[in-house]
Design an enzyme around this catalytic site. Structure first.
Site, PDB file in Angstrom:
ATOM      1  N   CYS A 132      -0.419   4.260   2.214  1.00 17.67           N
ATOM      2  CA  CYS A 132      -0.429   3.950   3.813  1.00 17.67           C
ATOM      3  C   CYS A 132       1.101   4.126   3.948  1.00 17.67           C
ATOM      4  CB  CYS A 132      -0.673   2.680   3.999  1.00 17.67           C
ATOM      5  SG  CYS A 132      -2.091   1.964   3.047  1.00 17.67           S
ATOM      6  N   ASP A 133       2.229   3.441   3.443  1.00 17.81           N
ATOM      7  CA  ASP A 133       3.369   3.681   3.731  1.00 17.81           C
ATOM      8  C   ASP A 133       4.653   4.299   2.941  1.00 17.81           C
ATOM      9  OD1 ASP A 133       2.724   1.521   5.518  1.00 17.81           O
ATOM     10  OD2 ASP A 133       3.105  -0.027   4.138  1.00 17.81           O
ATOM     11  N   CYS A 179       0.844  -1.291  -0.015  1.00 10.17           N
ATOM     12  CA  CYS A 179      -0.116  -0.039  -0.048  1.00 10.17           C
ATOM     13  C   CYS A 179       0.852   1.102  -0.032  1.00 10.17           C
ATOM     14  CB  CYS A 179      -0.867  -0.093   1.299  1.00 10.17           C
ATOM     15  SG  CYS A 179      -1.945   1.383   1.176  1.00 10.17           S
TER      16      CYS A 179
END
Ligand code: NAP
Length: 303
Positions: free
Chosen positions: A138-139, A135
């Site tokens: 997200c990261d 992701c």
């Protein structure tokens, strides 16, 4: 909640499930929406959505959060628990939850989506979260100023690479062919970007003890092996449908649930919508459309 009073259980609160919830509630049904992760599903992790009509540009989380609020306002009851088993064959549909609770309703709408496909390489699980991510939204921020590589050639991979390019010092896109699967608009943006494509290569090995330090690449045309120093690999090689435990339903060769045009599965009273369904185009807009149609069929079948 007294779930015995639900007319329909919707499993999965991504765009398909939330749309189904909005339409089913507005159609007068009492609806329980079960979600084992966070609402919005994979769509909520999209860094930028530009092709949902009426919304010029939005991050996936904001778009899905608006859908969640709308579904809640329509009257759906949310159960944040994981569905672990399904009894789909009788007139009453039962869903067992991870908490041990069992819920039931007259109808079941499956909007369970799909999960990111893994590379299936040694060390992948051990290094997940330590230099392997599924992701980018997200990261990605964890790799500001670092070197990253995105694996894949679809819309997700190119979108991720273009997003990461703004954060990382160097971004590679590694694809197993020399032509993208992604839409032309993404191919054009990629050409204009600083992303460095590496064509005709697959990841053959992951190197690192505490964290990923490099990957081994194999050229699929020549067989030659090379190494690439990276701080993180973002895997974007497609999806695997979340159909474990749903074997009584008709699935296609890829494991996606087969439905008719009204989202009815081969089992009476069970509908499927969104990315888990066998269909030619997986987009937020088609997930929403599926959800609306599934709810409409459900309403018609109850009345
Ligand atoms: P996808 O379209 O299935 O693309 C997967 C990519 O990964 C392909 O390029 C494929 O290569 C490659 N791949 C598959 N298995 C691999 C393996 N084992 N090793 C190396 N590479 C592998 O998946 P996606 O990009 O996640 O998209 C999923 C769906 O969501 C699609 O329908 C897509 O259109 C949609 N989506 C839409 C948007 C948007 O419109 N904004 C954004 C994201 C996703 P090949 O090309 O050689 O098969």
């Amino acid at each position: 909640m007294d779930n015995k009073k639900s007319d329909a259980i919707i499993v999965g609160a991504g765009p398909a499930g939330l749309s189904a919830g909005i339409y089913a509630c507005r159609g007068g049904l009492r609806v329980a929406v079960v979600e084992g992760g966070s609402a919005g599903g994979q769509a909520a992790t999209a860094s930028n959505v530009e092709n949902y009509p009426g919304v010029r540009s939005s991050d996936g989380f904001s778009l899905c959060y608006a859908m969640l609020e709308q579904c809640r306002a329509a009257g759906a009851e949310f159960i944040f628990d994981r569905a672990v088993a399904f009894d789909v064959e009788g007139d009453t549909k039962c869903v067992a939850l991870a908490s041990g609770e069992k819920i039931s309703a007259k109808k079941l709408i499956l909007t369970v989506g799909a999960a990111p496909r893994k590379l299936s390489l040694d060390g992948e699980d051990r290094l997940t979260g330590k230099g392997i991510s599924y992701c980018a939204a997200c990261d990605g921020a964890l790799y500001r100023g670092k070197t990253v590589a995105v694996i894949g050639g679809g819309n997700t991979a190119v979108e991720d690479a273009l997003y990461l390019e703004k954060l990382a010092s160097k971004t590679y896109l590694i694809h197993r062919r020399d032509a993208l699967r992604a839409d032309a608009i993404y191919a054009e943006r990629l050409k204009k970007s600083e992303v460095v494509p590496i064509w005709d290569n697959v990841v053959a090995g992951l190197v690192g003890d505490e964290k990923l330090t490099q990957i081994q690449l194999k050229n699929v045309k020549t067989g030659s092996l090379t190494s690439l120093l990276v701080d993180c690999v973002f895997v974007a090689i497609g999806q695997v449908p979340n159909t474990a435990g749903l074997g009584k339903l008709s699935l296609d060769e890829g494991g996606y649930i087969v439905t008719d045009e009204e989202m009815r599965t081969n089992i009476d009273g069970v509908y499927a919508a969104g990315d888990v369904r066998s269909k030619p185009l997986r987009q937020i807009v088609t997930a929403c459309a599926d959800g609306a149609i599934a709810a409409n069929s459900c309403i018609k079948d109850i009345l």
